[in-house]
Design a protein around this motif. Structure first.
Motif, PDB file in Angstrom:
ATOM      1  N   ILE A 259       0.858  -1.184   0.000  1.00 23.96           N
ATOM      2  CA  ILE A 259       0.000   0.000   0.000  1.00 23.96           C
ATOM      3  C   ILE A 259       0.898   1.241   0.000  1.00 23.96           C
ATOM      4  O   ILE A 259       1.812   1.356   0.809  1.00 23.96           O
ATOM      5  N   ASP A 260       0.618   2.152  -0.921  1.00 25.98           N
ATOM      6  CA  ASP A 260       1.480   3.329  -1.063  1.00 25.98           C
ATOM      7  C   ASP A 260       1.298   4.338   0.064  1.00 25.98           C
ATOM      8  O   ASP A 260       2.259   5.010   0.465  1.00 25.98           O
ATOM      9  N   TYR A 261       0.065   4.456   0.557  1.00 25.25           N
ATOM     10  CA  TYR A 261      -0.184   5.493   1.558  1.00 25.25           C
ATOM     11  C   TYR A 261      -1.431   5.144   2.360  1.00 25.25           C
ATOM     12  O   TYR A 261      -2.311   4.409   1.882  1.00 25.25           O
ATOM     13  N   PHE A 262      -1.496   5.674   3.601  1.00 21.23           N
ATOM     14  CA  PHE A 262      -2.609   5.413   4.508  1.00 21.23           C
ATOM     15  C   PHE A 262      -3.179   6.730   5.014  1.00 21.23           C
ATOM     16  O   PHE A 262      -2.430   7.588   5.519  1.00 21.23           O
ATOM     17  N   SER A 300     -13.240  14.533   7.889  1.00 16.70           N
ATOM     18  CA  SER A 300     -11.785  14.528   8.113  1.00 16.70           C
ATOM     19  C   SER A 300     -11.022  13.749   7.052  1.00 16.70           C
ATOM     20  O   SER A 300      -9.936  14.164   6.636  1.00 16.70           O
ATOM     21  N   ILE A 301     -11.546  12.614   6.592  1.00 19.45           N
ATOM     22  CA  ILE A 301     -10.814  11.815   5.600  1.00 19.45           C
ATOM     23  C   ILE A 301     -10.747  12.520   4.251  1.00 19.45           C
ATOM     24  O   ILE A 301      -9.661  12.651   3.677  1.00 19.45           O
ATOM     25  N   PRO A 302     -11.874  12.997   3.680  1.00 19.82           N
ATOM     26  CA  PRO A 302     -11.743  13.697   2.398  1.00 19.82           C
ATOM     27  C   PRO A 302     -10.909  14.971   2.481  1.00 19.82           C
ATOM     28  O   PRO A 302     -10.182  15.296   1.531  1.00 19.82           O
ATOM     29  N   ILE A 303     -10.993  15.682   3.599  1.00 23.42           N
ATOM     30  CA  ILE A 303     -10.118  16.855   3.772  1.00 23.42           C
ATOM     31  C   ILE A 303      -8.660  16.417   3.748  1.00 23.42           C
ATOM     32  O   ILE A 303      -7.815  17.029   3.087  1.00 23.42           O
ATOM     33  N   ALA A 304      -8.346  15.324   4.436  1.00 24.40           N
ATOM     34  CA  ALA A 304      -6.972  14.808   4.477  1.00 24.40           C
ATOM     35  C   ALA A 304      -6.504  14.357   3.092  1.00 24.40           C
ATOM     36  O   ALA A 304      -5.343  14.575   2.722  1.00 24.40           O
ATOM     37  N   ILE A 305      -7.384  13.716   2.318  1.00 27.74           N
ATOM     38  CA  ILE A 305      -7.005  13.298   0.961  1.00 27.74           C
ATOM     39  C   ILE A 305      -6.623  14.515   0.128  1.00 27.74           C
ATOM     40  O   ILE A 305      -5.590  14.521  -0.558  1.00 27.74           O
ATOM     41  N   LYS A 306      -7.455  15.542   0.176  1.00 30.57           N
ATOM     42  CA  LYS A 306      -7.171  16.762  -0.602  1.00 30.57           C
ATOM     43  C   LYS A 306      -5.871  17.417  -0.147  1.00 30.57           C
ATOM     44  O   LYS A 306      -5.059  17.853  -0.974  1.00 30.57           O
ATOM     45  N   MET A 307      -5.657  17.473   1.168  1.00 27.02           N
ATOM     46  CA  MET A 307      -4.416  18.048   1.694  1.00 27.02           C
ATOM     47  C   MET A 307      -3.205  17.236   1.242  1.00 27.02           C
ATOM     48  O   MET A 307      -2.167  17.801   0.864  1.00 27.02           O
ATOM     49  N   LYS A 313       1.999  14.316  -1.305  1.00 26.93           N
ATOM     50  CA  LYS A 313       2.240  13.061  -0.589  1.00 26.93           C
ATOM     51  C   LYS A 313       1.666  11.869  -1.341  1.00 26.93           C
ATOM     52  O   LYS A 313       2.154  10.742  -1.197  1.00 26.93           O
ATOM     53  N   ILE A 314       0.597  12.104  -2.098  1.00 23.14           N
ATOM     54  CA  ILE A 314       0.026  11.059  -2.936  1.00 23.14           C
ATOM     55  C   ILE A 314      -0.124  11.601  -4.350  1.00 23.14           C
ATOM     56  O   ILE A 314      -0.257  12.815  -4.554  1.00 23.14           O
ATOM     57  N   LYS A 315      -0.120  10.697  -5.315  1.00 26.65           N
ATOM     58  CA  LYS A 315      -0.164  11.109  -6.720  1.00 26.65           C
ATOM     59  C   LYS A 315      -0.941  10.077  -7.532  1.00 26.65           C
ATOM     60  O   LYS A 315      -1.286   8.999  -7.022  1.00 26.65           O
ATOM     61  N   ALA A 316      -1.209  10.398  -8.776  1.00 29.46           N
ATOM     62  CA  ALA A 316      -1.971   9.511  -9.653  1.00 29.46           C
ATOM     63  C   ALA A 316      -1.329   8.128  -9.701  1.00 29.46           C
ATOM     64  O   ALA A 316      -0.112   7.997  -9.848  1.00 29.46           O
ATOM     65  N   GLY A 317      -2.184   7.114  -9.559  1.00 30.59           N
ATOM     66  CA  GLY A 317      -1.716   5.742  -9.605  1.00 30.59           C
ATOM     67  C   GLY A 317      -1.434   5.127  -8.251  1.00 30.59           C
ATOM     68  O   GLY A 317      -1.290   3.896  -8.149  1.00 30.59           O
ATOM     69  N   ASP A 318      -1.331   5.946  -7.203  1.00 28.66           N
ATOM     70  CA  ASP A 318      -1.046   5.422  -5.864  1.00 28.66           C
ATOM     71  C   ASP A 318      -2.234   4.635  -5.322  1.00 28.66           C
ATOM     72  O   ASP A 318      -3.391   4.991  -5.543  1.00 28.66           O
ATOM     73  N   GLY A 332     -15.072   1.580   9.116  1.00 26.38           N
ATOM     74  CA  GLY A 332     -15.051   1.200   7.711  1.00 26.38           C
ATOM     75  C   GLY A 332     -13.680   1.455   7.122  1.00 26.38           C
ATOM     76  O   GLY A 332     -12.907   2.256   7.642  1.00 26.38           O
ATOM     77  N   ALA A 333     -13.385   0.748   6.046  1.00 23.25           N
ATOM     78  CA  ALA A 333     -12.106   0.918   5.359  1.00 23.25           C
ATOM     79  C   ALA A 333     -12.288   0.599   3.886  1.00 23.25           C
ATOM     80  O   ALA A 333     -13.216  -0.129   3.497  1.00 23.25           O
ATOM     81  N   CYS A 334     -11.424   1.137   3.068  1.00 26.03           N
ATOM     82  CA  CYS A 334     -11.464   0.841   1.647  1.00 26.03           C
ATOM     83  C   CYS A 334     -10.099   1.141   1.038  1.00 26.03           C
ATOM     84  O   CYS A 334      -9.239   1.782   1.656  1.00 26.03           O
ATOM     85  N   LEU A 335      -9.921   0.649  -0.179  1.00 26.56           N
ATOM     86  CA  LEU A 335      -8.701   0.922  -0.938  1.00 26.56           C
ATOM     87  C   LEU A 335      -9.096   1.703  -2.170  1.00 26.56           C
ATOM     88  O   LEU A 335     -10.020   1.318  -2.896  1.00 26.56           O
ATOM     89  N   ILE A 336      -8.419   2.830  -2.424  1.00 28.49           N
ATOM     90  CA  ILE A 336      -8.685   3.619  -3.609  1.00 28.49           C
ATOM     91  C   ILE A 336      -7.410   3.779  -4.415  1.00 28.49           C
ATOM     92  O   ILE A 336      -6.300   3.707  -3.879  1.00 28.49           O
ATOM     93  N   GLU A 337      -7.576   3.928  -5.711  1.00 28.07           N
ATOM     94  CA  GLU A 337      -6.452   4.274  -6.570  1.00 28.07           C
ATOM     95  C   GLU A 337      -6.604   5.724  -6.976  1.00 28.07           C
ATOM     96  O   GLU A 337      -7.641   6.132  -7.503  1.00 28.07           O
ATOM     97  N   ILE A 338      -5.600   6.518  -6.705  1.00 25.26           N
ATOM     98  CA  ILE A 338      -5.657   7.957  -7.004  1.00 25.26           C
ATOM     99  C   ILE A 338      -5.639   8.180  -8.520  1.00 25.26           C
ATOM    100  O   ILE A 338      -4.866   7.549  -9.221  1.00 25.26           O
TER     101      ILE A 338
END
Length: 338
Positions: A259-262, A300-307, A313-318, A332-338
């Protein structure tokens, strides 16, 4: 053709008013220093809604930012999901008010759901179901909270942690992968450990519910205020989060190193540090930054993703794992690809 679900865009909005650690120390006559508050919570300042500014107002502003970016027109939205635990009214649904303000189509669905700290993950699960069942092509997921309206001004256990804010996320049908496995869970046994005891149909507001009392730690609140049992929430988090992380890894047939990032719900630095160490996640792959906004609950999670995107810290494909946990208890938890 069977479509998958992809996060297309994220924006967030924070109220203009801020409450710094220094402000808290002065207002509450605390014996702590600003550095001590920051060291434990990871928070220097929080954004606080005006007296007449609601979660609906915040959600509308976040959505308007997203729509004004030109990625999606209001007419393109097929379904509006609004996650909040601080609605404008018992009824009607705040989503209907937002639908009107954003001028969405009459045949666009709109619904509220009350889920708190895990709410964004639940929202992703609902959006995924709508899109992959063919019921919608574009889903606007909003998460907004104004917990400050529930917090007693003399309750140190909650006032140091929570801030107000909103996020808007556009999810779309896509031929490429984006949103992978989603896992959610519930254990209502912990409901009383993070609760506003009075104000709903079970326990309506009466004069006796407004009487303020001090607890054993000197925190003052009434039954109409937010109550949090911090130690029990902490124990629940350490018990549940490692299991849900492993569940996602098993479903995706991956190891934690792949996993590239958490990005976890930004509860507070103390909890996040313990989780990172327990899961043996490298510090450089784990987001902790609630210093200027505090714990914004479902936002908090979507704000953190945008930040994290803006910070590089994260980029396309991560491959990024998202984990929410808290009030309910729910997680809850999930895996997303940026």
């Amino acid at each position: 053709m069977r479509f998958q679900t992809k996060i297309e865009a994220i924006e967030y909005y924070l109220p203009k008013n801020t409450l710094s650690n220094e402000n808290l120390i002065e207002e509450m006559n605390l014996q702590w220093s600003s550095e001590e508050i920051y060291r434990k919570t990871g928070i220097s300042s929080r954004h606080i809604a005006d007296a007449f500014e609601t979660s609906t107002d915040l959600g509308i502003k976040a959505a308007q930012q997203l729509l004004s970016a030109g990625i999606c027109r209001a007419d393109d939205v097929d379904f509006l999901l609004f996650c909040t635990q601080s609605p404008d009214y018992f009824l009607p649904a705040s989503a209907c008010l937002i639908h009107h303000q954003l001028k969405l189509r009459a045949d666009c669905g709109a619904v509220d759901f009350n889920q708190g700290c895990s709410g964004f993950i639940y929202g992703l699960a609902i959006a995924k179901g709508l899109i992959e069942s063919g019921m919608a092509r574009k889903v606007l997921l909003l998460a907004a909270e104004t917990y400050s309206k529930y917090i007693n001004s003399q309750d140190r256990s909650t006032r140091t942690i929570f801030g107000d804010g909103a996020a808007a996320v556009l999810l779309v049908a896509s031929s490429s992968s984006g949103l992978g496995s989603v896992v959610v869970g519930t254990d209502g046994v912990g409901a009383e450990n993070l609760i506003v005891p009075a104000g709903g149909a079970r326990n309506p507001i009466r004069n006796e519910q407004l009487i303020e009392q001090a607890d054993e730690n000197g925190n003052i609140r009434s039954k109409a205020n937010l109550y949090m049992n911090g130690p029990e929430i902490f124990n629940f988090t350490l018990r549940v989060v490692p299991k849900v992380v492993q569940d996602i890894l098993d479903r995706e047939n991956k190891t934690i190193d792949q996993i590239d990032y958490f990005i976890f719900h930004q509860a507070n630095k103390f909890i996040l540090d313990h989780l990172r160490k327990k899961l043996k996640i490298a510090e450089e792959k784990f987001w902790i930054d609630l210093s200027e906004c505090g714990n914004t609950v479902s936002a908090s999670i979507p704000i953190a993703i945008k930040m994290a995107l803006d910070a590089g810290k994260i980029k396309a494909g991560d491959q990024v794992m998202l984990v929410g946990f808290g009030v309910g208890y729910s997680w809850g938890a999930c895996l997303i690809e940026i």
